[in-house]
Design a protein around this motif. Structure first.
Motif, PDB file in Angstrom:
ATOM      1  N   PRO A  50       0.823  -1.208  -0.021  1.00  0.00           N
ATOM      2  CA  PRO A  50       0.013  -0.138   0.112  1.00  0.00           C
ATOM      3  C   PRO A  50       0.764   1.245   0.072  1.00  0.00           C
ATOM      4  O   PRO A  50       0.344   2.260  -0.557  1.00  0.00           O
ATOM      5  CB  PRO A  50      -0.941  -0.102   1.321  1.00  0.00           C
ATOM      6  CG  PRO A  50      -0.168  -1.002   2.075  1.00  0.00           C
ATOM      7  CD  PRO A  50       0.559  -2.063   1.186  1.00  0.00           C
ATOM      8  N   GLN A  90      -8.654  -1.335  -6.856  1.00  0.00           N
ATOM      9  CA  GLN A  90      -7.917  -1.546  -5.669  1.00  0.00           C
ATOM     10  C   GLN A  90      -6.929  -0.591  -5.225  1.00  0.00           C
ATOM     11  O   GLN A  90      -6.773  -0.405  -3.980  1.00  0.00           O
ATOM     12  CB  GLN A  90      -7.399  -2.912  -5.841  1.00  0.00           C
ATOM     13  CG  GLN A  90      -6.700  -3.406  -4.699  1.00  0.00           C
ATOM     14  CD  GLN A  90      -5.961  -4.893  -4.779  1.00  0.00           C
ATOM     15  OE1 GLN A  90      -6.097  -5.265  -5.906  1.00  0.00           O
ATOM     16  NE2 GLN A  90      -5.398  -5.368  -3.998  1.00  0.00           N
ATOM     17  N   ASP A  94      -6.788   1.087  -1.633  1.00  0.00           N
ATOM     18  CA  ASP A  94      -5.523   0.878  -0.734  1.00  0.00           C
ATOM     19  C   ASP A  94      -4.881   2.155  -0.278  1.00  0.00           C
ATOM     20  O   ASP A  94      -4.725   2.146   0.635  1.00  0.00           O
ATOM     21  CB  ASP A  94      -4.585  -0.258  -1.490  1.00  0.00           C
ATOM     22  CG  ASP A  94      -5.285  -1.629  -1.519  1.00  0.00           C
ATOM     23  OD1 ASP A  94      -6.402  -1.908  -0.823  1.00  0.00           O
ATOM     24  OD2 ASP A  94      -4.583  -2.360  -2.276  1.00  0.00           O
ATOM     25  N   LYS A  97      -7.291   4.083   2.144  1.00  0.00           N
ATOM     26  CA  LYS A  97      -7.197   3.558   3.402  1.00  0.00           C
ATOM     27  C   LYS A  97      -5.910   3.755   4.142  1.00  0.00           C
ATOM     28  O   LYS A  97      -6.037   3.755   5.161  1.00  0.00           O
ATOM     29  CB  LYS A  97      -7.463   1.881   3.103  1.00  0.00           C
ATOM     30  CG  LYS A  97      -7.392   1.101   4.438  1.00  0.00           C
ATOM     31  CD  LYS A  97      -7.727  -0.522   4.101  1.00  0.00           C
ATOM     32  CE  LYS A  97      -7.871  -1.187   5.242  1.00  0.00           C
ATOM     33  NZ  LYS A  97      -7.848  -2.590   4.911  1.00  0.00           N
ATOM     34  N   ALA A 123      -6.661  -0.578   9.737  1.00  0.00           N
ATOM     35  CA  ALA A 123      -6.034  -1.218   8.816  1.00  0.00           C
ATOM     36  C   ALA A 123      -4.938  -1.996   9.507  1.00  0.00           C
ATOM     37  O   ALA A 123      -3.684  -1.852   9.712  1.00  0.00           O
ATOM     38  CB  ALA A 123      -4.823  -0.121   8.150  1.00  0.00           C
TER      39      ALA A 123
END
Length: 242
Positions: A50, A90, A94, A97, A123
């Motif tokens: 990430p 995604q 990600d 987040k 997370a």
């Protein structure tokens, strides 16, 4: 024969996904990001994480500010991710987040957390990712990973990153914890900051040019209207002697 994808393969796929032309000033930004993502994707030591993803998203968003038409930005980003076998949704999820979770820490807390990562609400798995990076002697460092770290620091304390020296010291402390190449980290982030400044100046010049062009068009339109509404002047009548 080698089955490793080439840069040409990735570029071809990108332009199949995004079929509209890209504004010239931004084309180099897009293609450099594409090549960088491609070279990482085909590297055997590279693993999706990430922080790298945040670097991709942050780079794209910062360098593509002011892009016209605005609606094409999403298509370009999606094509970048898809061209290297990634999922654009995604990537976005990600990145957001990570930024929302780790970004709640102060700059000092962020540095301390990287030194001893613990589960964070929202997370819970990020601490294992960070620990794995620090313990991996073959971790594939990248400029985009460095930009991800910079973005986290920027999220934590926006004012801090205005102080290049202080922010670099903190990022180097994180880099030491993760066993990143310190000199490379510093050069990559200095170049990133420099390029952001150059792009900001270019975007101002573009906006000025657009405004000037718009003003000229408006003046031409007004001149046309004035000519259309102004009655023709009477021609002088000729007189003849009787």
């Amino acid at each position: 024969m080698s089955n490793v994808r080439t840069v040409s393969d990735t570029k071809r796929d990108f332009y199949n996904y995004h079929t509209r032309p890209i504004n010239s000033i931004y084309r180099r930004v897009v293609e450099e990001l594409m090549v960088e993502m491609h070279l990482l994707a085909v590297n055997v030591d590279f693993k999706y994480d990430p922080i790298y993803v945040l670097g991709v998203v942050a780079s794209f968003n910062r360098f593509m500010q002011g892009y016209r038409p605005e609606r094409d930005k999403e298509s370009i980003f999606n094509a970048l991710c898809q061209a290297v076998g990634g999922n654009p949704q995604q990537y976005q999820e990600d990145a957001e987040k990570l930024k929302a979770t780790v970004g709640r820490l102060s700059a000092q807390e962020l540095v301390d957390w990287f030194g001893s990562p613990t589960p964070l609400e929202g997370a819970e798995d990020i601490h294992t990712t960070v620990a794995a990076i620090a313990d991996n002697p073959k971790f594939k460092y990248s400029r985009l990973f460095a930009i991800g770290l910079y973005t986290l620091l920027e999220q934590a304390e926006p004012e801090l990153v205005q102080d290049a020296k202080q922010s670099m010291e903190m990022l180097q402390r994180i880099g030491q914890t993760l066993h990143l190449p310190q000199e490379k980290l510093q050069k990559d982030l200095e170049l990133y900051r420099s390029n952001l400044e150059k792009m900001a100046q270019a975007q101002i010049a573009i906006e000025d040019a657009i405004k000037a062009d718009r003003k000229k068009r408006e003046q031409r339109e007004q001149e046309k209207k004035n000519k259309a509404t102004t009655p023709p002047s009477d021609s002088p009548e000729s007189t003849t002697a009787s």
